[in-house]
Design a protein around this motif. Structure first.
Motif, PDB file in Angstrom:
ATOM      1  N   ASP A 168       0.754  -1.213  -0.031  1.00 12.57           N
ATOM      2  CA  ASP A 168      -0.008  -0.121  -0.010  1.00 12.57           C
ATOM      3  C   ASP A 168       0.877   1.173  -0.074  1.00 12.57           C
ATOM      4  O   ASP A 168       0.581   2.164  -0.893  1.00 12.57           O
ATOM      5  CB  ASP A 168      -1.058  -0.131   1.264  1.00 12.57           C
ATOM      6  CG  ASP A 168      -1.930  -1.170   1.026  1.00 12.57           C
ATOM      7  OD1 ASP A 168      -2.314  -1.326  -0.011  1.00 12.57           O
ATOM      8  OD2 ASP A 168      -2.746  -1.180   2.183  1.00 12.57           O
ATOM      9  N   GLU A 169       1.842   1.261   0.870  1.00 10.10           N
ATOM     10  CA  GLU A 169       2.852   2.416   0.832  1.00 10.10           C
ATOM     11  C   GLU A 169       3.530   2.636  -0.257  1.00 10.10           C
ATOM     12  O   GLU A 169       3.776   3.759  -0.785  1.00 10.10           O
ATOM     13  CB  GLU A 169       3.720   2.294   2.116  1.00 10.10           C
ATOM     14  CG  GLU A 169       3.009   2.309   3.432  1.00 10.10           C
ATOM     15  CD  GLU A 169       3.944   1.756   4.681  1.00 10.10           C
ATOM     16  OE1 GLU A 169       3.983   2.751   5.664  1.00 10.10           O
ATOM     17  OE2 GLU A 169       4.849   1.034   4.414  1.00 10.10           O
ATOM     18  N   MET A 170       3.933   1.591  -1.174  1.00  8.02           N
ATOM     19  CA  MET A 170       4.906   1.739  -2.189  1.00  8.02           C
ATOM     20  C   MET A 170       3.822   1.943  -3.337  1.00  8.02           C
ATOM     21  O   MET A 170       4.095   2.985  -4.269  1.00  8.02           O
ATOM     22  CB  MET A 170       5.319   0.425  -2.420  1.00  8.02           C
ATOM     23  CG  MET A 170       6.643   0.043  -1.536  1.00  8.02           C
ATOM     24  SD  MET A 170       7.559  -1.381  -2.244  1.00  8.02           S
ATOM     25  CE  MET A 170       6.419  -2.612  -2.107  1.00  8.02           C
ATOM     26  N   LEU A 171       2.520   1.528  -3.371  1.00  6.64           N
ATOM     27  CA  LEU A 171       1.750   1.853  -4.523  1.00  6.64           C
ATOM     28  C   LEU A 171       1.259   3.422  -4.385  1.00  6.64           C
ATOM     29  O   LEU A 171       1.083   3.930  -5.406  1.00  6.64           O
ATOM     30  CB  LEU A 171       0.460   0.958  -4.624  1.00  6.64           C
ATOM     31  CG  LEU A 171      -0.402   1.004  -5.700  1.00  6.64           C
ATOM     32  CD1 LEU A 171       0.202   1.103  -6.884  1.00  6.64           C
ATOM     33  CD2 LEU A 171      -1.767   0.084  -5.381  1.00  6.64           C
ATOM     34  N   LYS A 172       0.874   3.795  -3.244  1.00  7.03           N
ATOM     35  CA  LYS A 172       0.798   5.184  -3.162  1.00  7.03           C
ATOM     36  C   LYS A 172       1.676   6.218  -3.413  1.00  7.03           C
ATOM     37  O   LYS A 172       1.362   7.118  -4.574  1.00  7.03           O
ATOM     38  CB  LYS A 172       0.361   5.515  -1.687  1.00  7.03           C
ATOM     39  CG  LYS A 172       0.020   6.861  -1.175  1.00  7.03           C
ATOM     40  CD  LYS A 172      -0.320   7.373  -0.033  1.00  7.03           C
ATOM     41  CE  LYS A 172      -0.745   8.445   0.467  1.00  7.03           C
ATOM     42  NZ  LYS A 172      -0.905   8.975   1.823  1.00  7.03           N
ATOM     43  N   LEU A 173       3.148   5.764  -3.499  1.00  7.34           N
ATOM     44  CA  LEU A 173       4.112   6.630  -3.869  1.00  7.34           C
ATOM     45  C   LEU A 173       4.145   6.585  -5.309  1.00  7.34           C
ATOM     46  O   LEU A 173       4.481   7.404  -6.005  1.00  7.34           O
ATOM     47  CB  LEU A 173       5.286   6.058  -3.108  1.00  7.34           C
ATOM     48  CG  LEU A 173       6.583   7.156  -3.511  1.00  7.34           C
ATOM     49  CD1 LEU A 173       6.613   8.709  -3.327  1.00  7.34           C
ATOM     50  CD2 LEU A 173       7.770   6.517  -2.745  1.00  7.34           C
ATOM     51  N   PHE A 174       4.281   5.281  -5.786  1.00  2.31           N
ATOM     52  CA  PHE A 174       4.157   5.057  -7.335  1.00  2.31           C
ATOM     53  C   PHE A 174       3.081   5.674  -8.059  1.00  2.31           C
ATOM     54  O   PHE A 174       3.427   6.234  -9.076  1.00  2.31           O
ATOM     55  CB  PHE A 174       4.485   3.630  -7.661  1.00  2.31           C
ATOM     56  CG  PHE A 174       5.599   3.078  -7.730  1.00  2.31           C
ATOM     57  CD1 PHE A 174       6.221   2.521  -8.856  1.00  2.31           C
ATOM     58  CD2 PHE A 174       6.476   2.895  -6.425  1.00  2.31           C
ATOM     59  CE1 PHE A 174       7.271   2.111  -8.885  1.00  2.31           C
ATOM     60  CE2 PHE A 174       7.595   2.437  -6.527  1.00  2.31           C
ATOM     61  CZ  PHE A 174       8.168   1.702  -7.861  1.00  2.31           C
ATOM     62  N   ASN A 175       1.871   5.515  -7.526  1.00  2.00           N
ATOM     63  CA  ASN A 175       0.614   5.967  -8.223  1.00  2.00           C
ATOM     64  C   ASN A 175       0.973   7.692  -8.099  1.00  2.00           C
ATOM     65  O   ASN A 175       0.378   8.395  -9.377  1.00  2.00           O
ATOM     66  CB  ASN A 175      -0.485   6.011  -7.591  1.00  2.00           C
ATOM     67  CG  ASN A 175      -1.320   4.637  -7.562  1.00  2.00           C
ATOM     68  OD1 ASN A 175      -2.146   4.315  -7.153  1.00  2.00           O
ATOM     69  ND2 ASN A 175      -0.495   3.730  -8.755  1.00  2.00           N
TER      70      ASN A 175
END
Length: 326
Positions: A168-175
């Motif tokens: 979740d944390e990585m995806l938020k940043l990538f998005n």
């Protein structure tokens, strides 16, 4: 995790990604230096090859450098600027390498084409060439990026993936960078080369009352965990590093994904890719098909290298990558 709420279905996501790439690359060009500096890409490729021939760790360092540049202030060489409180001064960037390769290529470019080739383009091209030199795919990326004039240490931590991050944390940043869940999995494949300091994965172990390390992260294969503890014991020097890929550390291939399937991902942020059904399926596909990985890598790497680019009249073309022209 409900990935359906966070990502588009595959076809729609792909079309959206292509439209984003098309709109950004309108300011860039695949033959940007054809007239102004025809030797630009040759200079960069030759410099990367020369440094890599004497230091096999260079490709991994250049690949890490482009991530740290593009995720903070966009792909604008802000990571190259030196001085107090610049991005380089943040603890998360102090272990970065490859700066000498970029500086060397820039000096050569200044001899043949003064104030024409941006440091931002050199970083992107050098990372692209590093992958090829390490055995990865040959891909084309557009050029025309301009160099940024802002570099602040305070911008680093909010924009860089920590090795302890959840999906979740990585995806938020990538998005936030215009990158998808698929891009996250594919670009994580960069860990097929390079190395890491013990401190970057020490949270997977714990020191017992006798001063010895024990595994607290059950995601790790036990024999692999024991090898890591041997290299990174409590008495190990802070400078000790471990290969990201324990099998083919100098070769850009799909071994990273095969390692994940056997629970030999070095970082917690690697291992968590098996915890979600959608990311696990892609990991399995990439582990079984290197050609697919290379194809998808080219697409995701292109998207990475156009994050937040400055073009046209924005930014400048630095005379030296270490300082702005002002």
């Amino acid at each position: 995790m409900d990935t359906k709420a966070l990502v588009f279905p595959t076809l729609i996501s792909t079309l959206f990604s292509l439209s984003v790439v098309a709109s950004v690359t309108a300011s860039l060009s695949f033959n940007f230096y054809a007239a102004s500096c025809p030797s630009a890409e040759f200079i960069v490729r030759n410099t990367v090859r020369s440094f890599s021939s004497t230091d096999p760790s260079i490709p991994g360092k250049l690949l890490r450098l482009v991530f740290h540049d593009c995720f903070v202030e966009g792909c604008d060489a802000s990571v190259m600027l030196q001085g107090n409180n610049t991005e380089q001064s943040d603890p998360g960037n102090r272990s970065l390498g490859g700066f000498s390769v970029i500086d060397s290529a820039k000096r050569l470019a200044e001899i043949f084409c003064p104030q024409t080739v941006s440091c931002a383009d050199i970083i992107a091209l050098a990372a692209r060439d590093a992958v090829e030199i390490a055995g990865g795919p040959v891909i084309q990326i557009p050029t025309g990026r301009r160099d940024g004039m802002v570099s602040a240490a305070s911008n680093v931590r909010p924009n860089i993936v920590d090795t302890s991050f959840t999906i979740d944390e990585m995806l938020k940043l990538f998005n936030s960078k215009g990158l998808s869940l698929d891009d996250l999995v594919i670009l994580s494949g960069a860990h097929t080369i390079g190395s890491a300091h013990c401190s970057s994965f020490r949270d997977r172990f714990q020191e017992d009352s006798n001063g010895k390390l024990r595994v607290i992260d059950k995601e790790l294969d036990s024999s692999y965990a024991n090898e890591l503890m041997k290299h990174c014991g409590t008495s190990a020097s802070p400078s000790v590093t471990v290969n990201n890929d324990p099998e083919t550390s100098m070769v850009f291939d799909n071994q990273y994904y095969r390692n994940l399937m056997t629970h030999k991902g070095l970082f917690q942020s690697d291992s968590v890719l098996l915890n979600d059904n959608q990311t696990r399926t892609l990991v399995e596909n990439l582990a079984n098909d290197q050609e697919l990985f290379f194809e998808r890598w080219g697409q995701s790497f292109l998207k990475l290298t156009i994050v937040g680019v400055k073009a046209d009249e924005e930014g400048e073309i630095r005379r030296s990558c270490e300082a702005t022209n002002a």
